[in-house]
Design an enzyme around this catalytic site. Structure first.
Site, PDB file in Angstrom:
ATOM      1  N   SER A 176       0.920  -1.198   0.108  1.00 47.95           N
ATOM      2  CA  SER A 176      -0.072  -0.139  -0.031  1.00 47.95           C
ATOM      3  C   SER A 176       0.904   1.226  -0.088  1.00 47.95           C
ATOM      4  O   SER A 176       1.963   1.410   0.613  1.00 47.95           O
ATOM      5  CB  SER A 176      -0.988   0.159   1.259  1.00 47.95           C
ATOM      6  OG  SER A 176      -1.411   1.180   1.306  1.00 47.95           O
ATOM      7  N   LYS A 215       1.464  -9.538  -1.326  1.00 42.86           N
ATOM      8  CA  LYS A 215       0.825  -8.785  -2.328  1.00 42.86           C
ATOM      9  C   LYS A 215       1.645  -7.411  -2.478  1.00 42.86           C
ATOM     10  O   LYS A 215       2.459  -6.996  -1.840  1.00 42.86           O
ATOM     11  CB  LYS A 215      -0.358  -8.243  -1.746  1.00 42.86           C
ATOM     12  CG  LYS A 215      -1.126  -7.096  -2.540  1.00 42.86           C
ATOM     13  CD  LYS A 215      -2.710  -6.801  -2.316  1.00 42.86           C
ATOM     14  CE  LYS A 215      -3.073  -5.884  -3.389  1.00 42.86           C
ATOM     15  NZ  LYS A 215      -4.579  -5.692  -2.973  1.00 42.86           N
TER      16      LYS A 215
HETATM   17  C1  LIG Z   1     -10.529   2.411  -2.016  1.00 45.83           C
HETATM   18  C2  LIG Z   1      -9.352   1.256  -2.304  1.00 45.83           C
HETATM   19  C3  LIG Z   1      -8.896   0.807  -1.220  1.00 45.83           C
HETATM   20  C4  LIG Z   1      -7.865  -0.263  -1.112  1.00 45.83           C
HETATM   21  N1  LIG Z   1      -7.473  -0.866   0.114  1.00 45.83           N
HETATM   22  C5  LIG Z   1      -6.744  -1.854  -0.213  1.00 45.83           C
HETATM   23  C6  LIG Z   1      -6.258  -2.441   1.259  1.00 45.83           C
HETATM   24  O1  LIG Z   1      -6.550  -1.992   2.407  1.00 45.83           O
HETATM   25  N2  LIG Z   1      -5.275  -3.389   1.019  1.00 45.83           N
HETATM   26  C7  LIG Z   1      -4.950  -3.794  -0.200  1.00 45.83           C
HETATM   27  O2  LIG Z   1      -4.010  -4.762  -0.148  1.00 45.83           O
HETATM   28  N3  LIG Z   1      -5.200  -3.260  -1.181  1.00 45.83           N
HETATM   29  C8  LIG Z   1      -6.067  -2.356  -1.258  1.00 45.83           C
HETATM   30  N4  LIG Z   1      -6.454  -1.547  -2.271  1.00 45.83           N
HETATM   31  C9  LIG Z   1      -6.124  -2.160  -3.716  1.00 45.83           C
HETATM   32  C10 LIG Z   1      -6.992  -3.188  -4.433  1.00 45.83           C
HETATM   33  O3  LIG Z   1      -6.959  -4.305  -3.728  1.00 45.83           O
HETATM   34  C11 LIG Z   1      -6.417  -3.658  -5.647  1.00 45.83           C
HETATM   35  O4  LIG Z   1      -4.976  -3.893  -5.672  1.00 45.83           O
HETATM   36  C12 LIG Z   1      -6.217  -2.209  -6.810  1.00 45.83           C
HETATM   37  O5  LIG Z   1      -7.042  -1.449  -6.450  1.00 45.83           O
HETATM   38  C13 LIG Z   1      -5.985  -2.743  -8.145  1.00 45.83           C
HETATM   39  O6  LIG Z   1      -7.074  -3.370  -8.640  1.00 45.83           O
HETATM   40  P1  LIG Z   1      -8.258  -2.572  -9.409  1.00 45.83           P
HETATM   41  O7  LIG Z   1      -7.710  -1.931 -10.679  1.00 45.83           O
HETATM   42  O8  LIG Z   1      -9.057  -3.750  -9.781  1.00 45.83           O
HETATM   43  O9  LIG Z   1      -8.926  -1.599  -8.344  1.00 45.83           O
HETATM   44  C14 LIG Z   1      -7.567  -0.621  -2.413  1.00 45.83           C
HETATM   45  C15 LIG Z   1      -8.089   0.017  -3.365  1.00 45.83           C
HETATM   46  C16 LIG Z   1      -9.123   1.142  -3.290  1.00 45.83           C
HETATM   47  C17 LIG Z   1      -9.679   1.357  -4.674  1.00 45.83           C
END
Ligand SMILES: Cc1cc2nc3c(=O)[nH]c(=O)nc-3n(C[C@H](O)[C@H](O)[C@H](O)COP(=O)(O)O)c2cc1C
Length: 342
Positions: A176, A215
């Site tokens: 993150s 991750k």
């Molecule tokens: C609002 C938001 C909060 C997120 N919080 C976390 C989190 O707490 N832990 C984590 O590993 N990834 C978190 N992510 C990342 C997502 O799990 C993912 O890896 C990332 O959004 C890429 O995927 P996507 O393009 O399908 O959204 C978050 C993403 C968003 C948009």
């Protein structure tokens, strides 16, 4: 559920994103109480066995949407094969000041700097004890903001002790961008003791058969990626998840870049992340040479993207941003697209 979302969407997208999130969760919790909510039929062709677990579908919900495991029956009813809850920190913390979540629907883009708002591992673990049967659940763990980097392992272990007994797999989030210093844990010299410490604890708790995944961020240099892959394989963990959000503003369509920059710090997800995340995954897959399974995440917008990720060699796929923009019907559409010939 899809009809309900179609009704609610115009309202949700007019609200501040975090208020919309909270309202959608409130509606979701009401929907969970309906006896009519039932998991849809899924083709048996979607089933797969990965790191010793039987997944009814390769498609999962990525971490960050259900941080506290409050809507598990809903994710099950939408048809997800698995859900990754969290990130959960060992102790409760509020996360960053608001506003910290921004949507750009015209580009399918989300910017967030939530900063691990978490109820803490004991509250989430208590909720997980009542999790519905028939849904695989992963627990994504992180460290508290105030914990110094040098003490990070203690935090992951504290969270693990509470969450691991309640879930099917664990994901260690070292990627993150919104917790200062967290991504430094991806450096091989920091990663080695972290993974070794977690595997020791897993053994001490008699959970040897429970997979631990790592991750990763999409912002790692190619040579760093290769070193990280070697550390991961040598450590004995069960797999990788790639990717988390990106800090790279270069992925944003030019017409939007100024508006996105004006919102300040945070990680980007959704369609603009697609190409970058795929490239990073392809590099990881090449370096892995089949030694560990990879969970694809980042910019997956529909069945074609998920199929592409699986064809590249990923074992499973996760979505987040696309679900926000497309709504719950996306899960069924992806499943249908995966079983129908391209
Ligand atoms: C609002 C938001 C909060 C997120 N919080 C976390 C989190 O707490 N832990 C984590 O590993 N990834 C978190 N992510 C990342 C997502 O799990 C993912 O890896 C990332 O959004 C890429 O995927 P996507 O393009 O399908 O959204 C978050 C993403 C968003 C948009």
């Amino acid at each position: 559920m899809t009809d309900l979302y179609r009704l609610a969407r115009p309202v949700l997208f007019r609200l501040d994103p975090e208020t919309a999130h909270n309202l959608a969760f409130w509606l979701g919790a009401r929907a969970c109480a309906w006896p009519v909510l039932r998991a849809p039929e899924r083709s048996t062709a979607l089933q797969r066995r990965v790191f010793g677990l039987d997944f009814p579908s390769p498609l999962g919900l990525a971490a960050g949407l259900d941080k506290g495991a409050t809507l598990l029956p809903l994710w099950k009813a939408l048809g997800f094969g698995h859900v990754e809850i969290g990130t959960v920190t060992p102790r409760p913390q509020p996360g960053n000041p608001k506003p910290r979540l921004f949507r750009f629907p015209e580009a399918g883009l989300i910017l967030n700097r939530m900063g691990f708002n978490s109820e803490g591992a004991d509250v989430v673990a208590a909720r997980l004890r009542h999790r519905p049967a028939g849904l695989l659940v992963g627990g994504n763990l992180g460290k508290n903001k105030e914990t110094p980097e040098a003490r990070a392992l203690d935090d992951y272990r504290d969270a693990y002790r509470l969450i691991a007994p309640e879930v099917d797999y664990i994901a260690l989030n070292v990627s993150s961008p919104n917790t200062p210093g967290l991504r430094n844990l991806q450096a091989p010299e920091a990663l080695k003791p972290l993974l070794a410490g977690m595997l020791d604890l897993r053994k001490a708790m008699g959970l040897e058969h429970q997979p631990i995944l790592l991750k990763l961020a999409p912002d790692l240099a190619p040579e760093d990626l290769e070193a990280i892959v070697e550390v991961a394989v040598a450590s004995g963990i069960s797999g990788l998840i790639a990717t988390n959000t990106t800090l790279d503003r270069g992925v944003v369509p030019e017409a939007l870049r100024e508006r996105v920059t004006a919102k300040g710090a945070g990680g980007l997800s959704g369609i603009p992340l697609k190409a970058k995340a795929r490239e990073v995954r392809q590099r990881i897959l090449a370096a892995l040479r089949g030694r560990l399974p990879l969970v694809a995440c980042g910019g997956l917008g529909g069945a074609e993207d998920v199929r592409g990720a699986l064809d590249d060699g990923a074992a499973l796929a996760q979505i987040y941003s696309a679900l926000i923009f497309e709504g719950p019907g996306l899960v069924g559409r992806i499943h249908r697209g995966l079983v129908e010939p391209a």
